[in-house]
Design a protein around this motif. Structure first.
Motif, PDB file in Angstrom:
ATOM      1  N   GLN A 585       0.839  -1.186   0.000  1.00 41.62           N
ATOM      2  CA  GLN A 585       0.000   0.000   0.000  1.00 41.62           C
ATOM      3  C   GLN A 585       0.873   1.234   0.000  1.00 41.62           C
ATOM      4  O   GLN A 585       1.104   1.847   1.042  1.00 41.62           O
ATOM      5  CB  GLN A 585      -0.895   0.015   1.232  1.00 41.62           C
ATOM      6  CG  GLN A 585      -1.886  -1.114   1.250  1.00 41.62           C
ATOM      7  CD  GLN A 585      -2.140  -1.614   2.646  1.00 41.62           C
ATOM      8  OE1 GLN A 585      -2.135  -0.854   3.595  1.00 41.62           O
ATOM      9  NE2 GLN A 585      -2.334  -2.894   2.772  1.00 41.62           N
ATOM     10  N   SER A 587       2.244   5.055  -0.542  1.00 40.12           N
ATOM     11  CA  SER A 587       1.645   6.384  -0.423  1.00 40.12           C
ATOM     12  C   SER A 587       2.670   7.431  -0.835  1.00 40.12           C
ATOM     13  O   SER A 587       3.874   7.220  -0.726  1.00 40.12           O
ATOM     14  CB  SER A 587       1.167   6.634   1.002  1.00 40.12           C
ATOM     15  OG  SER A 587       2.257   6.680   1.874  1.00 40.12           O
ATOM     16  N   THR A 606      -2.882   4.531  -0.798  1.00 38.39           N
ATOM     17  CA  THR A 606      -3.731   3.368  -1.024  1.00 38.39           C
ATOM     18  C   THR A 606      -3.895   2.666   0.316  1.00 38.39           C
ATOM     19  O   THR A 606      -3.051   2.791   1.183  1.00 38.39           O
ATOM     20  CB  THR A 606      -3.084   2.398  -2.017  1.00 38.39           C
ATOM     21  OG1 THR A 606      -1.765   2.131  -1.549  1.00 38.39           O
ATOM     22  CG2 THR A 606      -3.014   2.995  -3.399  1.00 38.39           C
ATOM     23  N   ALA A 641      -8.332   3.780  -2.352  1.00 40.10           N
ATOM     24  CA  ALA A 641      -7.280   4.763  -2.563  1.00 40.10           C
ATOM     25  C   ALA A 641      -7.896   6.125  -2.333  1.00 40.10           C
ATOM     26  O   ALA A 641      -9.075   6.337  -2.631  1.00 40.10           O
ATOM     27  CB  ALA A 641      -6.745   4.686  -3.989  1.00 40.10           C
ATOM     28  N   ASN A 665     -12.021   9.758  -2.698  1.00 45.27           N
ATOM     29  CA  ASN A 665     -11.782   8.442  -2.131  1.00 45.27           C
ATOM     30  C   ASN A 665     -12.598   7.422  -2.912  1.00 45.27           C
ATOM     31  O   ASN A 665     -13.754   7.660  -3.238  1.00 45.27           O
ATOM     32  CB  ASN A 665     -12.214   8.455  -0.655  1.00 45.27           C
ATOM     33  CG  ASN A 665     -11.943   7.128   0.008  1.00 45.27           C
ATOM     34  OD1 ASN A 665     -10.940   6.477  -0.276  1.00 45.27           O
ATOM     35  ND2 ASN A 665     -12.845   6.704   0.864  1.00 45.27           N
TER      36      ASN A 665
END
Lengths: 876, 297
Positions: A585, A587, A606, A641, A665
């Protein structure tokens, strides 16, 4: 010969020579000593305007020449430490001597209007006295008037619409998050300035390494407020429908190495002294009870509450801070309302009208110890917090049938954190960071409902007198983070590898039983409604931070790789196999200061969520008398995300602040929760059905202060549009929510004695179900709160205020007004006030909103007309 | 101290605001030369670019008046020096930390003027906007202006003021002074009138000083004599004007000259005006700053 020439010239220029007057003389003091450097000025007698000036020489001599044709002249002699002297003389060449007296010069002072606000790139300093007026008691009153700053009803502070993350008093964080104690206790007159620090990295060892977008606030006290113990007492007594009282004693001491703030409070005037700030476990069931409207608690909380807080901070020899916090509180709260809930269904709209009453008692005890060493090369924080809450409640609901509910629970939470950084002495760019947080919470809960609920599901359709839901929920969480600060630095690019290990354990034991008329236990279907589940989640991760930091550009990219082990161990139904997944994930955040005043930042992240035990149990839980839920679903994920883009403006010189942001979002669920209705009861089932939803919001904040009449305006406006899928009656239905919201606060000092504040908010919300009720009416709400303070002579002041509420929805339009008035009187240092609240004696507060698939309307019982006499004084 | 310096100059943006890196002094190292009797505060208005006469910058000037000495300095500069000193006190490299300092009001009144009443001269401490050049000092006589009284009165902050005018180094000035404060002083180099000057206005509206505060305050008046004092460079006013002219005519060249070995990078913009990396400034790269000094001659 020379004489002749002189004579001729004199005759020639005679007329002019006659008009020129020379005045000369000597200035000496009383001891006959010459006065050097005294000013001698020749003024016109008619209007005292200067015509010529000179200064005396070392011998005290002066000479002035004028061509004035006035009959008389005025001579002024003055100077540093000399008493000014005037002499009126004939306009002719002559000698005029002066004897002057010495006199110490004292100027009539003009105080510099201090710049109300000043600051640099990341700090803004507000001079408190420039914003304060006589009616302000505590620092929160003044904070409200500062451009860019807003104070919520509970004393919490926002800067440019964003909550502050740290609150310091003289750069020390004693209150550990419960800073509203300070904002509502420290006298406004004791504070010199308020400092707001943007992009505040509280860990000094991480400054210039890890960018932070937190905002912190620091209170700087006046010198005379430091190092002395102050004890303030507030006492109030009055009448509403019964005796009302309010009392508090606040002791404060702020010195260089020690700080203390202690309060002792009791009231039945609407202030709740129990909070849930450090609670990590929440009940999975609850009584159906009136839900309080979003207005000031004092208006609607009909309670009785007592509390003690003790907070202290000591600076140790190594400059580390050691702080202790203790909080004890109790609260007993009576609520009453009539509510109307509307469920929007694909084929129908379901109405539910409930009259409710409840009485709740809560007690709490919380203690914490913090050690904080914050140096350039070393950082160490150790904090331990433990809290216990005990709650009892009983409630009545009348929805045509009378339902009695009782709940009883206690939560115990503990949390420990160690955060340690050590940087290399040789190369302060490199170092090691370790951060570990462990928390534990347990919550045994009992809900009792009479008559028995869901007889058709639970008891073969046979009515029974009482349902008992027992739940014991436990949660353990540990997060451990290890990071190497700068293993590689290339120009301004830094790569920092890290390792993380997190584990979460949750346990749920619950039983649903009934009681028959004889008081004997009824076992429903051989415990098939019970739960005995363990949930484990282990997540080792490794990754790296890539940061690029220049003076005006900051980029952070985080790339993790995680291995996730999840297991649901259901001891009643068969446990599921562990699920192992590899996830990432990443970012990214980016900030660019494109000028002094403008900054832009963007964030993209994410995420992945897995449901916790709260939505995974396979047995049944009676969430409340009308909701019986159970989740029949394998382990599932939500992937999402979100991105945001923010433009931020600040011009300290012009007292102007602004923020504009867009957030988006989007998420994807692997399961959906089916809500099916059987009569008035709702059953939740999880169904494997992929779906997605999204949400877009745009918000704008603008704050501007003016020198003119101390005018201050804060405006906030936001718009949101959401799409969310719901599974209703086994059909997928898309709900669209959209809403507008605008808030405006303004304060102005009309004169030095008249102050006006206004706070208004407008919102409009619509919710529609695709293909079914596309034309649903919006709910509009308008709230305006205005108050006027007038300072009268003899220490008197009067503050009338009015609150206007307008709610409009499909079914009704409501307008109502709440009126208050306060009369203040200050005698020496004692402040008296006589407050009359809810003068019109309005009995209930009406509000409505949409939430997902619900429409909600409520009339909530509020405090009737009350009269209260308050005294505030400084005891020591 | 001899580390190579890297500069990125984003030249499309307002340069004077960014390049606020005045030569700091450590205010912990000083000697007391007099005691103030009054402290007068002025707001100074300046115009950096004569082609943009409505764009003003502001600073706050503090005039400390003692029995034999007065000093008039910039409040922004003092705050800047304080920040530098605090940073040095903590053992940091003060210079490095100052790059983030931002003045309140965009303007900095550079000259720090000490007037010595006894010897009838003034010493001006002048710092040019680049950290690694010396601090310049020059002397001038005290009564520089040839004042002409003009009949006019005005009340300023409760003090009755008289009007006087003068031409001073290429600009025409109007002064408002009060005999109620019998001090032959005023903001910056101004003085010599039989009373304190509370307001000065330049005829084109490029410069102005307005009194905003008057206090009876006894505070030590100081002269900085720290290690950097040895770097002070005695010179003449003409020398300083030459330096300022050179600096404004080509400040990149000036930085190169003052900091040998420095690398200067220039931000590039692509066709759409986006930042597209930076490249080292070629030899002989020039960039001028607008120049509108208070003394034109």
């Amino acid at each position: 010969m020379k004489r002749l020439v002189f004579l001729i010239i004199s005759i020639f220029f005679g007329v002019q020579a006659f008009a020129q007057t020379t005045i000369s003389g000597e200035v000496h003091n009383e001891k006959k000593q010459p006065v050097y450097n005294a000013s001698v000025m020749l003024l016109r007698v008619t209007d005292s305007l200067p015509m010529a000036y000179t200064f005396t020489d070392e011998k005290g001599h002066y000479q002035l020449v004028t061509q004035s044709e006035e009959a008389k002249l005025l001579i002024a002699v003055y100077g540093f430490n000399l008493k000014r002297q005037f002499k009126e003389v004939e306009n002719k060449t002559q000698t005029v001597d002066f004897t002057v007296q010495e006199e110490a010069l004292q100027l009539k002072e003009v105080s510099v209007k201090s710049e109300k606000i000043w600051g640099g790139n990341d700090t803004v300093n507000y001079v408190v006295d420039a914003f304060r007026d006589t009616t302000d008691l505590v620092i929160a009153d003044v904070l409200k008037k500062m451009p860019g700053i807003e104070v919520k009803d509970d004393g919490k502070v926002e800067y440019k619409g964003k909550p502050i993350s740290k609150f310091y008093i003289e750069n020390m964080d004693m209150l550990q998050g419960r800073y509203n104690l300070a904002t509502t206790s420290i006298a406004a007159s004791d504070v010199a300035s308020v400092q707001v620090m943007e992009n505040h990295q509280e860990v000094r060892a991480l400054q210039n390494i890890q960018f932070s977008d937190n905002v912190a606030l620091n209170i700087k006290l006046k010198e005379n407020a430091k190092g002395t113990f102050a004890l303030m007492a507030d006492l109030g007594v009055g009448w509403a429908d019964s005796l009302q009282y309010e009392g508090s004693l606040t002791g404060m001491y702020f010195a260089k190495r020690n700080q203390f703030l202690g309060t002792l409070k009791a009231n039945n005037a609407g202030i709740n002294l129990v909070d849930n700030e450090n609670v990590t476990v929440y009940p999975m069931a609850s009584m159906v009870e009136p839900s309080a409207p979003g207005i000031s608690g004092v208006r609607h909380t009909l309670n009785r509450s007592q509390g003690i807080t003790l907070n202290s901070l000591h600076k140790l020899k190594n400059d580390a801070d050691l702080s202790f916090n203790l909080l004890v509180g109790s609260d007993r709260n009576r609520k009453s309302s009539k509510s109307h809930t509307l469920y929007l269904l694909p084929d129908d709209t379901l109405n539910l009208v409930e009259r409710m009453q409840s009485l709740e008692t809560a007690r709490m005890l919380e203690g914490s110890i913090n050690y904080n060493l914050n140096k350039d090369l070393d950082y160490l924080t150790i904090s331990l917090t433990a809290s216990g809450h005990r709650n009892w409640g009983e409630g009545l609901v009348d929805n045509g049938e009378l339902i009695r509910q009782e709940e009883n629970y206690q939560s115990l939470c503990a949390k420990a954190n160690i955060h340690w950084i050590r940087k290399s002495r040789r190369d302060p760019e490199s170092g090691i960071e370790f951060n570990s947080t462990t928390s534990y919470g347990t919550l045994p809960y009992v809900l009792q409902v009479a008559p028995g609920c869901f007889p058709e599901v639970l008891n073969d359709g046979e009515d029974y007198p009482m349902t008992l839901q027992n739940i014991v929920f436990q949660s353990f969480k540990s997060e451990n983070f290890l990071r190497f600060l700068t293993s590689v630095v290339w120009k301004r690019l830094r790569i920092m590898p890290y390792f993380n290990f997190s584990m979460e354990e949750q346990a749920l034991n619950s039983s649903l039983i009934g009681q028959n008329a004889e008081g004997l236990t009824l076992q429903f279907a051989e415990n098939q409604f019970d739960n005995e589940i363990r949930w484990h989640k282990y997540q080792p991760a490794a990754g790296a931070y890539f940061t690029y930091d220049r003076r005006r550009v900051n980029v952070t990219l985080m790339v993790p790789v995680q291995l996730r082990y999840l297991q649901l161990d259901d001891r009643i139904v068969n446990g599921s196999d562990p699920q192992i997944k590899v996830l990432s994930q990443p970012s990214l955040s980016f900030r660019y200061d494109f000028s002094h005043n403008w900054k832009v930042s963007t964030k993209i992240a994410t995420y992945n969520n897995t449901p916790s035990l709260r939505t995974l149990y396979s047995g049944y839980i009676l969430q409340n008398y009308r909701t019986l839920s159970h989740y029949d679903c394998p382990l599932a994920d939500t992937y999402g995300a979100n991105g945001s883009l923010t433009f931020s403006y600040k011009n300290v010189m012009k007292y102007a602040f602004g923020d504009f942001s867009v957030n988006y979002n989007r998420y994807r669920n692997e399961v959906m929760y089916a809500q099916s209705f059987e009569g008035n009861t709702m059953v939740i089932n999880a169904v494997e059905q992929p779906s997605w939803g999204d949400y877009l919001s745009v918000s704008l904040y603008a704050g501007k202060g003016f020198s003119w009449k101390k005018l201050n305006i804060n405006a906030k406006c936001s718009y949101g549009l959401g799409r969310s899928p719901h599974l209703v009656q086994n059909q997928v239905a898309i709900y669209y929510n959209q809403g507008w919201n605008a808030n405006l606060t303004a304060s102005i000092a009309i004169t030095d004695y008249i102050f006006f504040n206004n706070k208004g908010s407008f919102s409009q919300m619509t919710s529609s179900l695709e293909g079914f009720n596309d034309d649903s009416q919006p709910i509009v709400s308008l709230i305006d709160n205005a108050n006027l303070s007038v300072v009268l002579p003899f220490g008197l002041s009067v503050t009338p205020s009015v609150e206007f509420y307008h709610t409009r929805s499909e079914e009704c339009t409501d307008n109502f007004v709440l009126l208050d008035c306060s009369l203040g009187y200050t005698f020496r240092k004692v402040k008296f006030s006589l407050d009359v609240n809810n003068i019109l004696n309005t009995d209930s507060f009406i509000y409505s909103y949409y939430s997902g698939i619900y429409g909600y309307y409520s009339a909530y019982l509020i405090r009737p007309r009350s009269v209260m006499l308050r005294v505030r004084l400084k005891v020591i | 101290m001899n580390k190579k310096l890297y500069y990125v100059l984003l030249l499309t943006l307002a340069i004077p605001r960014l390049a606020f890196s005045q030569n700091p002094v450590n205010i912990d190292e000083y000697m007391v030369i007099d005691q103030s009797r009054f402290i007068i505060t002025y707001e100074a208005m300046m115009t950096d670019d004569s082609l943009k006469p409505t764009e003003h910058n502001y600073d706050r000037l503090v005039l400390m008046v003692g029995d034999s000495i007065s000093r008039c300095y910039s409040n922004t500069m003092y705050r800047y020096d304080s920040a530098f000193t605090i940073s040095e006190r903590k053992g940091h490299d003060g210079y490095k930390n100052m790059s983030h300092f931002v003045g309140d009001s965009g303007g900095v009144w550079v000259p720090d003027v000490y007037k010595y009443y006894g010897s009838k001269r003034m010493t001006v401490m002048h710092r040019i906007d680049e950290a690694r050049v010396p601090i310049y000092l020059y002397d001038e006589p005290l009564d520089l202006m040839d004042w002409k009284m003009s009949f006019g009165t005005k009340e300023i902050l409760g003090y009755q003021c008289f009007k006087a005018e003068c031409d001073f180094r290429g600009r025409h000035w109007t002064a408002w002074f009060t005999m109620q404060i019998p001090v032959k002083d005023g903001p910056w180099k101004f003085g010599g009138l039989p009373g304190l000057i509370l307001e000065m206005e330049e005829s084109r509206g490029h410069y102005a000083f307005r009194c905003i505060g008057i206090e009876n305050q006894q505070k030590p008046m100081i002269w900085y004599d720290g290690p950097r004092f040895e770097d002070y460079q005695r010179c003449t006013r003409a020398d300083v004007m030459k330096q300022e002219e050179d600096y404004h005519a080509d400040f990149i060249g000036y930085i190169r000259m003052a900091n040998p070995g420095i690398k200067i990078h220039i931000a590039k913009m692509d066709a759409s005006g986006k930042y597209a990396g930076s490249e080292e400034a070629p030899e002989g790269y020039k960039k001028a700053l607008p120049y509108n000094p208070v003394e034109l001659e």
